[in-house]
Design an enzyme around this catalytic site. Structure first.
Site, PDB file in Angstrom:
ATOM      1  N   LEU A   1      29.059  42.451  40.965  1.00 40.96           N
ATOM      2  CA  LEU A   1      27.739  43.083  41.012  1.00 40.96           C
ATOM      3  C   LEU A   1      27.893  44.603  41.024  1.00 40.96           C
ATOM      4  O   LEU A   1      27.129  45.314  40.371  1.00 40.96           O
ATOM      5  CB  LEU A   1      26.947  42.609  42.235  1.00 40.96           C
ATOM      6  N   ARG A   2      28.882  45.093  41.719  1.00 41.34           N
ATOM      7  CA  ARG A   2      29.163  46.533  41.714  1.00 41.34           C
ATOM      8  C   ARG A   2      29.424  47.004  40.293  1.00 41.34           C
ATOM      9  O   ARG A   2      28.913  48.029  39.847  1.00 41.34           O
ATOM     10  CB  ARG A   2      30.363  46.830  42.598  1.00 41.34           C
ATOM     11  N   ASN A   3      30.224  46.256  39.553  1.00 40.08           N
ATOM     12  CA  ASN A   3      30.542  46.638  38.178  1.00 40.08           C
ATOM     13  C   ASN A   3      29.303  46.642  37.296  1.00 40.08           C
ATOM     14  O   ASN A   3      29.124  47.528  36.463  1.00 40.08           O
ATOM     15  CB  ASN A   3      31.619  45.726  37.602  1.00 40.08           C
TER      16      ASN A   3
END
Length: 113
Positions: A73-75
């Site tokens: 999700l960060r990516n």
């Protein structure tokens, strides 16, 4: 394990900020508030980055935690910023983070500062 405990604390602190920023909001209100969206997405980045830095040993020992999803999700937030689905982010805020936070706290209890 001190290093891991710092990353775990970062995850919990970022979750707490997200909860604080969105307290009392509904999904539609969230989707209209650019400042809150920016703050939440920044803290999702922090969660993913910290999850990525947690040692392989911790991730192996606590393989029931969604490490890959936090990192993934960060990516998405970083590399596909304009394509982020705020409905999915709202689900993360209201379902995934509340379910994950106690598990992270348990890991931190096992590996205190």
């Amino acid at each position: 394990m001190r290093r891991d405990s710092l990353f775990l604390s970062d995850i919990i602190n970022a979750m707490d900020k997200i909860f604080k920023y969105t307290k009392g909001m509904g999904k539609e209100e969230f989707k209209r508030d650019e400042m809150v969206i920016d703050a939440v997405l920044r803290n999702i980045e922090i969660i993913g980055e910290a999850a990525n830095k947690v040692s392989d040993q911790i991730r192996h020992d606590y393989d029931d935690l969604p490490w890959r999803k936090m990192i993934g999700l960060r990516n998405i937030v970083i590399y596909e910023y304009f394509g982020v689905d705020l409905g999915i982010i709202w689900e993360v805020i209201t379902v995934n983070l509340p379910a994950t936070k106690p598990k992270i706290e348990k890991v931190l209890e096992d590996y205190p500062l």
